[in-house]
Design an enzyme around this catalytic site. Structure first.
Site, PDB file in Angstrom:
ATOM      1  N   GLU A 150       0.776  -1.232   0.000  1.00 29.06           N
ATOM      2  CA  GLU A 150       0.000   0.000   0.000  1.00 29.06           C
ATOM      3  C   GLU A 150       0.816   1.294   0.000  1.00 29.06           C
ATOM      4  O   GLU A 150       0.812   2.041   0.990  1.00 29.06           O
ATOM      5  CB  GLU A 150      -0.976  -0.010   1.193  1.00 29.06           C
ATOM      6  CG  GLU A 150      -1.980  -1.141   1.114  1.00 29.06           C
ATOM      7  CD  GLU A 150      -3.071  -1.086   2.172  1.00 29.06           C
ATOM      8  OE1 GLU A 150      -2.952  -0.286   3.130  1.00 29.06           O
ATOM      9  OE2 GLU A 150      -4.053  -1.845   2.036  1.00 29.06           O
ATOM     10  N   GLU A 266      -5.416  -8.283  -0.742  1.00 36.34           N
ATOM     11  CA  GLU A 266      -6.131  -8.150   0.535  1.00 36.34           C
ATOM     12  C   GLU A 266      -7.575  -7.836   0.221  1.00 36.34           C
ATOM     13  O   GLU A 266      -7.863  -6.998  -0.646  1.00 36.34           O
ATOM     14  CB  GLU A 266      -5.588  -6.975   1.386  1.00 36.34           C
ATOM     15  CG  GLU A 266      -4.246  -7.197   2.013  1.00 36.34           C
ATOM     16  CD  GLU A 266      -3.845  -6.050   2.966  1.00 36.34           C
ATOM     17  OE1 GLU A 266      -4.707  -5.258   3.395  1.00 36.34           O
ATOM     18  OE2 GLU A 266      -2.646  -5.956   3.260  1.00 36.34           O
TER      19      GLU A 266
HETATM   20  C1  BGC Z   1      -2.964  -3.575   7.476  1.00 37.48           C
HETATM   21  C2  BGC Z   1      -3.755  -4.060   8.661  1.00 37.48           C
HETATM   22  C3  BGC Z   1      -5.218  -3.728   8.522  1.00 37.48           C
HETATM   23  C4  BGC Z   1      -5.733  -4.180   7.176  1.00 37.48           C
HETATM   24  C5  BGC Z   1      -7.156  -3.734   6.962  1.00 37.48           C
HETATM   25  C6  BGC Z   1      -3.574  -4.101   6.226  1.00 37.48           C
HETATM   26  O1  BGC Z   1      -2.826  -3.670   5.124  1.00 37.48           O
HETATM   27  O2  BGC Z   1      -1.657  -4.024   7.585  1.00 37.48           O
HETATM   28  O3  BGC Z   1      -3.221  -3.509   9.831  1.00 37.48           O
HETATM   29  O4  BGC Z   1      -5.948  -4.404   9.513  1.00 37.48           O
HETATM   30  O5  BGC Z   1      -4.929  -3.666   6.131  1.00 37.48           O
HETATM   31  O6  BGC Z   1      -7.295  -2.363   7.167  1.00 37.48           O
END
Ligand code: BGC
Length: 325
Positions: A150, A266
């Site tokens: 990110e 993710e």
């Molecule tokens: C972060 C986490 C977070 C997740 C959802 C991830 O990239 O590392 O800390 O819980 O994104 O927001």
């Protein structure tokens, strides 16, 4: 765009995906989040155990993403040496996954200082990748590297397009054809894909993260501004589904147009959302990704978005079944 056209264009042997859908080894993943991505002194919220790797493989995941906060375990000055004890912890996790034929996506996670001051941290970022790459020479091709989780804040698309070339060059010194994964700026947002410039390298694929709508997926999440006010947001109307379909289709279209495989690295919902909505969202995002030929990786295994409850040592079965029906 017909789904079959997308499949043919972006499934390749590079990602273990034959066009006929056989022999896929990079398709359904899980993030081992909040384990190796905490700070030097921070207790991990998930303690990795060897049996988790068996469980993950046995229920049908083929990939684990290992978020790693290397920057909290490296010297501040050149040559920015990584802590050997920490390296061993990462080796242990990688070895456990690879021994069970799980694909590993190893990234650089939570390098906040780089995101805030890209120029000051550029040399350190490159040195981290040189050390990581050198460490894993000769490992199975199932080990993939993801350059940076990110990109955001001061790391604009323009700066990231420049820096990703340097990170990739550091990897390529010792891994001419290992799979490298790169996502766009603005926190790997689908709408930032048009700003992402990838080099002509056949072993580079793209990634995005998907948490839309944030008001639903992050309701009550303490690290998200305003999230308390979103509590009670449900998901599942036709218009909700249309929005997801359109978003993921944009990602698939970009992948097709650029001849890259796309990895949804993710996606997930925080535990405060109601379970029925979480199940609907998870099922729909996962199945749309699959329909469009995108591989996916749920956030996360065993903490606040988790499909597994380490305290009680049990799967949250409905959530797991939304991922692996
Ligand atoms: C972060 C986490 C977070 C997740 C959802 C991830 O990239 O590392 O800390 O819980 O994104 O927001």
């Amino acid at each position: 765009m017909p789904a079959r056209l997308v499949e043919a264009a972006i499934f390749s042997d590079d990602v273990g995906m034959a066009a006929d859908g056989k022999e896929r080894w990079f398709r359904r993943g899980i993030n081992l989040g909040n384990a190796l991505d905490t700070g030097r002194d921070g207790e991990p919220r998930l303690r990795l155990e060897e049996r988790y790797f068996d469980d993950l493989r046995d229920v049908g995941f083929d990939t684990v993403r290992l978020p790693v906060r290397w920057s909290a375990h490296a010297d501040e000055s050149a040559p920015f040496a990584l802590d050997p004890t920490f390296f061993e912890r990462v080796d242990w996790a990688i070895g456990n996954a690879l021994r069970r034929d799980l694909t590993v996506v190893l990234n650089v996670h939570h390098y906040h200082e780089l995101q805030d001051a890209p120029h000051e941290h550029e040399a350190r970022f490159v040195a981290l990748w040189q050390q990581i790459a050198a460490r894993y020479v000769g490992h199975s091709r199932r080990l993939c590297f993801e350059l940076l989780n990110e990109p955001r804040s001061a790391m604009t698309a323009q700066l990231w397009n420049r820096l990703l070339l340097k990170g990739l060059a550091a990897v390529r010194e010792s891994h001419p054809d290992r799979m490298v994964i790169v996502g766009p700026a603005r926190m790997n947002d689908i709408d930032a894909l048009p700003e992402l410039e990838l080099p002509s390298d056949d072993h580079v694929i793209a990634t995005v993260h998907y948490y839309a709508p944030l008001e639903f997926t992050h309701q009550g999440a303490p690290w998200t501004a305003g999230a308390e006010q979103w509590l009670g947001t449900t998901w599942g109307a036709d218009s909700d589904r249309d929005a997801v379909r359109q978003d993921l289709t944009r990602a698939a279209t970009w992948a097709h147009d650029h001849g890259r495989h796309m990895f949804v690295g993710e996606f997930g919902t925080y535990s405060k959302a109601d379970l029925a909505s979480r199940l609907r969202w998870t099922t729909f995002v996962r199945s749309e990704a699959e329909r469009l030929g995108l591989s996916w990786c749920y956030w996360d295994f065993g903490t606040d978005f988790g499909v597994f409850d380490p305290q009680h040592n049990t799967w949250r079965v409905p959530l797991r079944e939304a991922l692996l029906p």
